[in-house]
Design an enzyme around this catalytic site. Structure first.
Site, mmCIF file in Angstrom:
data_model
loop_
_atom_site.group_PDB
_atom_site.id
_atom_site.type_symbol
_atom_site.label_atom_id
_atom_site.label_comp_id
_atom_site.label_asym_id
_atom_site.label_seq_id
_atom_site.Cartn_x
_atom_site.Cartn_y
_atom_site.Cartn_z
ATOM 1 N N HIS A 1 41.718 -2.076 8.429
ATOM 2 C CA HIS A 1 40.931 -1.231 9.329
ATOM 3 C C HIS A 1 40.185 -2.071 10.371
ATOM 4 C CE1 HIS A 1 41.437 2.811 7.649
ATOM 5 N NE2 HIS A 1 41.494 2.221 6.465
ATOM 6 N N SER B 1 37.021 1.496 4.322
ATOM 7 C CA SER B 1 37.527 2.736 4.923
ATOM 8 C C SER B 1 36.637 3.938 4.626
ATOM 9 C CB SER B 1 38.942 3.005 4.425
ATOM 10 O OG SER B 1 38.997 2.924 3.020
ATOM 11 N N LYS C 1 48.299 0.985 11.308
ATOM 12 C CA LYS C 1 47.078 1.602 11.865
ATOM 13 C C LYS C 1 46.971 1.219 13.354
ATOM 14 C CE LYS C 1 44.904 1.506 7.289
ATOM 15 N NZ LYS C 1 45.344 2.795 6.777
HETATM 16 C C1 PLP Z 1 42.259 -1.209 3.443
HETATM 17 C C2 PLP Z 1 43.685 -0.759 3.374
HETATM 18 N N1 PLP Z 1 44.594 -1.568 2.839
HETATM 19 C C3 PLP Z 1 45.888 -1.206 2.757
HETATM 20 C C4 PLP Z 1 46.325 0.018 3.196
HETATM 21 C C5 PLP Z 1 47.758 0.385 3.063
HETATM 22 O O1 PLP Z 1 48.427 0.114 4.244
HETATM 23 P P1 PLP Z 1 49.944 0.573 4.436
HETATM 24 O O2 PLP Z 1 49.891 1.941 4.995
HETATM 25 O O3 PLP Z 1 50.524 -0.446 5.358
HETATM 26 O O4 PLP Z 1 50.580 0.519 3.095
HETATM 27 C C6 PLP Z 1 45.406 0.900 3.767
HETATM 28 C C7 PLP Z 1 45.840 2.223 4.239
HETATM 29 O O5 PLP Z 1 45.346 3.219 3.811
HETATM 30 C C8 PLP Z 1 44.055 0.517 3.849
HETATM 31 O O6 PLP Z 1 43.133 1.332 4.360
#
Ligand code: PLP
Lengths: 423, 101
Positions: free
Chosen positions: A226, A198, A257
């Site tokens: 992502h 990210s 997302k």
């Molecule tokens: C790589 C990654 N994993 C997990 C998450 C967390 O996702 P959630 O919003 O479903 O808890 C995010 C969100 O920021 C993320 O970018």
């Protein structure tokens, strides 16, 4: 009684003072996060009240994870409405007591088919999926070997596991190989990576990682939050893009997302591993079910993106166009293929100033700087959406150029920017 | 200076112990004293109760390595000092940058 109240007040006063100081520290360090209030559904054009109390203004959103533009899609909203009517508002239960409906099972089956795995388990969020999965599957005889830039929720999940923790330098396959050799004495080795990172928007070298895993007898875990829905020719994710579809042992991803953007996450992968999560993962066992309205919306999202690749294709085209516009304008961007396009500014205050000036020009972006990115790597992270039209990108680049000129950062190397602004 | 429960050992004149040397000597003596003359045997009751509850219990002397930065802290243990520090390094490394959502 009066004494007890006084003692309590004294204690509370100390607590308040302590945290006020901490909060002041965050403000002074420029790390204080302020919310911006959006007076509209999530979209490419939104009305934002910022600072709090200001008259809301129309801006182009370049910082949402709304990659496929489905967050407010009429068919998704209609499906959610229908789900609300048909299955109610909430489950008032965890999954294994009385919180599982037929549509939860259906969504898990659809995700399994989409991701090319054997089974899937929904969690309240991907944060929860990552928090639960390692503790559920690994013990003290095992080792987790994680890329050093994995998402914070993975770090937290690893901390909850009894397995030994180790890391490899970001995307450094030689270093990963060294670690795999070092840990041949462990019962299970689990390589852990994000699919798309990210921070920089770069893709994990999953083809090389799978090859190493096969050579050294390791399992592979990928958080594809992502990527799911748009990376790869049919949007299945990083494993599709890197030619290792069906070879990943555990995938976690989010519904928050590209897949409609509401909430919810999942663990998907080898049947026995997923089943063990169903038995042992604490966020699954001890937190409420994903609400029916979200499940119904997510089912529609999967139907839409399985029917056609139009949206991920539009996103790919927007990404290409935006990267070209920025490069031609003389911005220093992180090269790559994902719709996360970081504009490098290196200097923390510069990143904040540029983000503020862009907001004044009607472009909503956020500056990131240490400690969320490494020191001297401050940037503005722009994120594309299939909902962006060419006109959005044209307006956005106009604003970027105007602000870039003001700060004299166009066609400037890292060296020139840091010489002028410092690191 | 030495009371009946304090053993004083004179170091050779040439010895110039570092703070780390002193810490290690103290820890070693404390471990010996604790093994030979524990201040209480309460831990045995805890151990017995855990075994009754089905736990397999083991205790051993370990190295502890700690690191603190602001409100963050990491703590690792190891059978050798280098093992503890290696784990400490990993714990600190994985949280090097907070990352973005
Ligand atoms: C790589 C990654 N994993 C997990 C998450 C967390 O996702 P959630 O919003 O479903 O808890 C995010 C969100 O920021 C993320 O970018």
């Amino acid at each position: 009684m009066a004494d007890a109240v006084e003692v309590e007040q004294g204690c509370l006063a100390r607590v308040r003072q302590h945290f006020r100081q901490e909060l002041d520290g965050l403000r002074n360090a420029g790390l204080f996060k302020e919310e911006r209030f959006i007076h509209a559904p999530q979209a490419a054009d939104i009305e934002v009240e910022f600072p709090a109390g200001a008259t809301p203004r129309q801006v182009i959103n370049l910082c949402a994870n709304n990659y496929l533009g489905l967050s407010s899609h009429p068919e998704v909203v209609a499906a959610a409405h229908a789900g609300l009517e048909a299955r109610g508002y909430g489950m008032s239960s965890v999954r294994f007591i009385c919180g599982t409906q037929d549509i939860h099972r259906e969504l898990e089956q659809r995700l399994t088919a989409f991701l090319g795995t054997e089974d899937t388990l929904l969690f309240p969020s991907c944060m929860d999926a990552n928090a639960g999965v390692f503790e559920a599957l690994l013990g003290e005889q095992d080792v987790m070997i994680a890329d050093r830039l994995v998402h914070a929720s993975i770090v937290d999940g690893m901390r909850l596991s009894k397995a030994m923790q180790d890391t490899f330098k970001h995307s450094d396959m030689a270093h990963l190989e060294e670690k795999l050799q070092e840990h041949q004495d462990k019962r299970f080795r689990l390589i852990i990576t994000d699919g798309v990172f990210s921070m920089d928007g770069d893709l994990a070298r999953l083809d090389d990682i799978v090859a190493l895993a096969e050579r050294y007898g390791a399992m592979v875990f990928v958080d594809d939050s992502h990527a799911t829905g748009f990376i790869g020719k049919t949007g299945r994710g990083t494993h599709e893009q890197k030619g290792v579809f069906g070879k990943i042992d555990i995938i976690t991803t989010t519904l928050g997302k590209a897949l409609g953007g509401a909430s919810g996450g999942c663990v998907s992968g080898r049947a026995e591993l997923v089943e063990m999560c169903r038995q042992r993962a604490r966020p699954y066992l001890f937190s409420n079910s994903v609400p029916p309205v979200i499940v119904a919306g997510a089912l529609k999202v999967l139907e839409l993106i399985s029917r056609t690749t139009e949206r991920r294709d539009a996103l790919e085209e927007n990404t290409r166009c935006w990267r070209r516009l920025l490069t031609e304008a003389g911005f220093d961007i992180k090269a790559g293929e994902s719709p996360i396009v970081p504009v490098m500014l290196y200097h923390a205050k510069l990143a904040q100033d540029v983000a503020r000036d862009l907001f004044a020009e009607g472009i909503y972006v956020v500056g990131f700087f240490f400690p969320v990115v490494p020191k001297g790597q401050a940037r503005i992270r722009t994120q594309l959406s299939a909902a962006h039209q060419k006109a959005h990108l044209d307006r956005a680049i106009e604003a970027f150029v105007k602000v870039g000129r003001k700060h004299d950062i166009l066609n400037k190397s890292k060296k020139a920017i840091t010489e002028r602004y410092g690191l | 200076m030495a009371g009946s429960n304090v053993i004083e050992v004179t170091l050779p004149d040439a010895a110039t112990p570092t703070r780390e040397d002193i810490e290690q000597l103290e820890a070693t003596f404390r471990a010996i004293v604790d093994l030979r003359f524990p201040d209480s045997r309460d831990w045995q009751k805890v151990e017995e109760a855990l075994v009754i509850d089905g736990w397999t219990v083991r205790s051993q002397l370990m190295w502890v390595a700690e690191a603190h930065k602001g409100w963050e802290s990491e703590l690792a243990t190891g059978r050798t000092k280098s093992e503890a520090f290696k784990q400490l390094q990993q714990l600190a490394k994985i949280d090097d940058v907070a990352g973005v959502p």
